[in-house]
Scaffold this motif. Structure first.
Motif, PDB file in Angstrom:
ATOM      1  N   GLU A 101       0.827  -1.216   0.000  1.00  0.00           N
ATOM      2  CA  GLU A 101       0.000   0.000   0.000  1.00  0.00           C
ATOM      3  C   GLU A 101       0.862   1.268   0.000  1.00  0.00           C
ATOM      4  N   GLY A 102       2.060   1.176  -0.561  1.00  0.00           N
ATOM      5  CA  GLY A 102       2.952   2.335  -0.660  1.00  0.00           C
ATOM      6  C   GLY A 102       3.612   2.747   0.642  1.00  0.00           C
ATOM      7  N   ARG A 103       3.495   1.920   1.681  1.00  0.00           N
ATOM      8  CA  ARG A 103       4.041   2.299   2.999  1.00  0.00           C
ATOM      9  C   ARG A 103       5.555   2.219   3.073  1.00  0.00           C
ATOM     10  N   ALA A 104       6.174   1.336   2.268  1.00  0.00           N
ATOM     11  CA  ALA A 104       7.644   1.222   2.276  1.00  0.00           C
ATOM     12  C   ALA A 104       8.200   2.230   1.280  1.00  0.00           C
ATOM     13  N   ARG A 105       8.913   3.234   1.812  1.00  0.00           N
ATOM     14  CA  ARG A 105       9.420   4.320   0.958  1.00  0.00           C
ATOM     15  C   ARG A 105      10.929   4.474   1.128  1.00  0.00           C
ATOM     16  N   PRO A 106      11.694   3.756   0.320  1.00  0.00           N
ATOM     17  CA  PRO A 106      13.157   3.896   0.432  1.00  0.00           C
ATOM     18  C   PRO A 106      13.633   5.242  -0.113  1.00  0.00           C
ATOM     19  N   ARG A 107      14.719   5.764   0.473  1.00  0.00           N
ATOM     20  CA  ARG A 107      15.315   7.000  -0.035  1.00  0.00           C
ATOM     21  C   ARG A 107      16.253   6.707  -1.205  1.00  0.00           C
ATOM     22  N   SER A 108      16.842   5.499  -1.190  1.00  0.00           N
ATOM     23  CA  SER A 108      17.716   5.113  -2.308  1.00  0.00           C
ATOM     24  C   SER A 108      17.645   3.604  -2.522  1.00  0.00           C
ATOM     25  N   VAL A 109      17.720   3.220  -3.790  1.00  0.00           N
ATOM     26  CA  VAL A 109      17.761   1.806  -4.180  1.00  0.00           C
ATOM     27  C   VAL A 109      18.818   1.711  -5.268  1.00  0.00           C
ATOM     28  N   ARG A 110      19.802   0.824  -5.071  1.00  0.00           N
ATOM     29  CA  ARG A 110      20.872   0.749  -6.069  1.00  0.00           C
ATOM     30  C   ARG A 110      21.543  -0.617  -6.077  1.00  0.00           C
ATOM     31  N   ALA A 125      17.301   2.969   9.006  1.00  0.00           N
ATOM     32  CA  ALA A 125      17.542   4.318   9.513  1.00  0.00           C
ATOM     33  C   ALA A 125      17.856   5.291   8.384  1.00  0.00           C
ATOM     34  N   GLU A 126      18.515   4.797   7.337  1.00  0.00           N
ATOM     35  CA  GLU A 126      18.854   5.644   6.190  1.00  0.00           C
ATOM     36  C   GLU A 126      17.834   5.517   5.063  1.00  0.00           C
ATOM     37  N   GLY A 127      17.010   4.483   5.130  1.00  0.00           N
ATOM     38  CA  GLY A 127      16.053   4.234   4.053  1.00  0.00           C
ATOM     39  C   GLY A 127      16.727   3.775   2.777  1.00  0.00           C
ATOM     40  N   ILE A 143      14.262 -10.921  -8.777  1.00  0.00           N
ATOM     41  CA  ILE A 143      14.684  -9.566  -8.404  1.00  0.00           C
ATOM     42  C   ILE A 143      13.569  -8.862  -7.642  1.00  0.00           C
ATOM     43  N   ASP A 144      12.327  -9.035  -8.106  1.00  0.00           N
ATOM     44  CA  ASP A 144      11.186  -8.428  -7.408  1.00  0.00           C
ATOM     45  C   ASP A 144      11.077  -8.950  -5.978  1.00  0.00           C
ATOM     46  N   TYR A 145      11.284 -10.255  -5.807  1.00  0.00           N
ATOM     47  CA  TYR A 145      11.212 -10.823  -4.460  1.00  0.00           C
ATOM     48  C   TYR A 145      12.276 -10.198  -3.549  1.00  0.00           C
ATOM     49  N   VAL A 146      13.517 -10.082  -4.036  1.00  0.00           N
ATOM     50  CA  VAL A 146      14.589  -9.510  -3.197  1.00  0.00           C
ATOM     51  C   VAL A 146      14.268  -8.049  -2.873  1.00  0.00           C
ATOM     52  N   LEU A 147      13.766  -7.312  -3.851  1.00  0.00           N
ATOM     53  CA  LEU A 147      13.356  -5.922  -3.583  1.00  0.00           C
ATOM     54  C   LEU A 147      12.266  -5.880  -2.520  1.00  0.00           C
ATOM     55  N   LEU A 148      11.250  -6.735  -2.654  1.00  0.00           N
ATOM     56  CA  LEU A 148      10.163  -6.758  -1.668  1.00  0.00           C
ATOM     57  C   LEU A 148      10.674  -7.156  -0.291  1.00  0.00           C
ATOM     58  N   HIS A 149      11.599  -8.091  -0.258  1.00  0.00           N
ATOM     59  CA  HIS A 149      12.192  -8.529   1.013  1.00  0.00           C
ATOM     60  C   HIS A 149      12.829  -7.329   1.728  1.00  0.00           C
ATOM     61  N   GLU A 150      13.596  -6.551   0.963  1.00  0.00           N
ATOM     62  CA  GLU A 150      14.262  -5.395   1.572  1.00  0.00           C
ATOM     63  C   GLU A 150      13.269  -4.280   1.884  1.00  0.00           C
ATOM     64  N   LEU A 151      12.267  -4.090   1.033  1.00  0.00           N
ATOM     65  CA  LEU A 151      11.218  -3.098   1.329  1.00  0.00           C
ATOM     66  C   LEU A 151      10.489  -3.454   2.616  1.00  0.00           C
ATOM     67  N   ALA A 152      10.244  -4.742   2.825  1.00  0.00           N
ATOM     68  CA  ALA A 152       9.555  -5.188   4.043  1.00  0.00           C
ATOM     69  C   ALA A 152      10.353  -4.820   5.292  1.00  0.00           C
ATOM     70  N   HIS A 153      11.690  -4.807   5.157  1.00  0.00           N
ATOM     71  CA  HIS A 153      12.524  -4.436   6.306  1.00  0.00           C
ATOM     72  C   HIS A 153      12.376  -2.961   6.677  1.00  0.00           C
ATOM     73  N   LEU A 154      11.905  -2.149   5.754  1.00  0.00           N
ATOM     74  CA  LEU A 154      11.629  -0.747   6.103  1.00  0.00           C
ATOM     75  C   LEU A 154      10.403  -0.654   7.012  1.00  0.00           C
TER      76      LEU A 154
END
Length: 198
Positions: A101-110, A125-127, A143-154
């Motif tokens: 629902e858009g709740r995970a908002r990273p500041r940087s993804v690379r 803490a850094e997003g 790749i989507d799964y790994v991204l979601l995994h890390e987004l979930a940690h936010l």
């Protein structure tokens, strides 16, 4: 090869489904034989399935050879479609909107090249989210799964029940985890003499 809507509409003379060679990225291969098709062979992904279209007159040996050729071509095309950092950030935003629902908002993804024992990492803490360059060329759902995994940690630190409940929203979680486990297991296998670098 891109999907050909005209071929999809045709009724094949015969269709067979088999399990793919390991590492092909698809759960099954469906070979569709057509009497209208004279010489050409084409292939496309249809969900988790790879569809290979061949002429009806082709022998079983020719079919097997062409299936292998087309799987290699599809894999090469997919590996060239590796997103850069900007596309990765946009993808993370879309995935967050779709599954969290858009709740995970990273500041940087690379992408990073210094993660050889992890697929990704997140610093809440850094997003910031970083994905290992080793994921490049793997199927998009991985790749989507790994991204979601890390987004979930936010949203949830650690790997407790709340964390895994978040990832249950992604229908390919178990499949992607199995794929990555297979890659790790393959890396641990001893190399046969003369096969290094092949």
């Amino acid at each position: 090869m891109p999907a050909d809507p005209l071929h999809r509409a045709r009724t094949p003379q015969r269709s067979t489904t088999s399990q793919p060679p390991s590492g092909s990225g698809a759960s099954a291969i469906e070979v569709r034989r057509s009497t209208r098709r004279r010489r050409t062979v084409s292939a496309y992904r249809e969900g988790d399935r790879t569809v290979v279209l061949i002429p009806a007159r082709m022998s079983k040996a020719e079919e097997q050879r062409w299936v292998s050729v087309m799987l290699d071509k599809l894999a090469a095309q997919e590996s060239r479609r590796v997103p850069g950092d900007t596309e990765l950030a946009e993808r993370a935003e879309r995935l967050s909107a779709q599954y969290f629902e858009g709740r995970a908002r990273p500041r940087s993804v690379r992408w990073v090249t210094n993660q050889n024992t992890r697929w990704g990492s997140c610093t809440p803490a850094e997003g910031s989210i970083r994905l290992s360059h080793r994921l490049k060329g793997m199927p998009e759902y991985v790749i989507d799964y790994v991204l979601l995994h890390e987004l979930a940690h936010l949203l949830v630190p650690g790997h407790g029940p709340d964390f895994w409940q978040l990832l249950e929203a992604y229908p390919r979680t178990e499949r992607a985890r199995g794929y990555l486990e297979g890659v790790v297991a393959a890396e641990r296998l001893p190399h046969l003499p003369g096969t290094r670098g092949q």
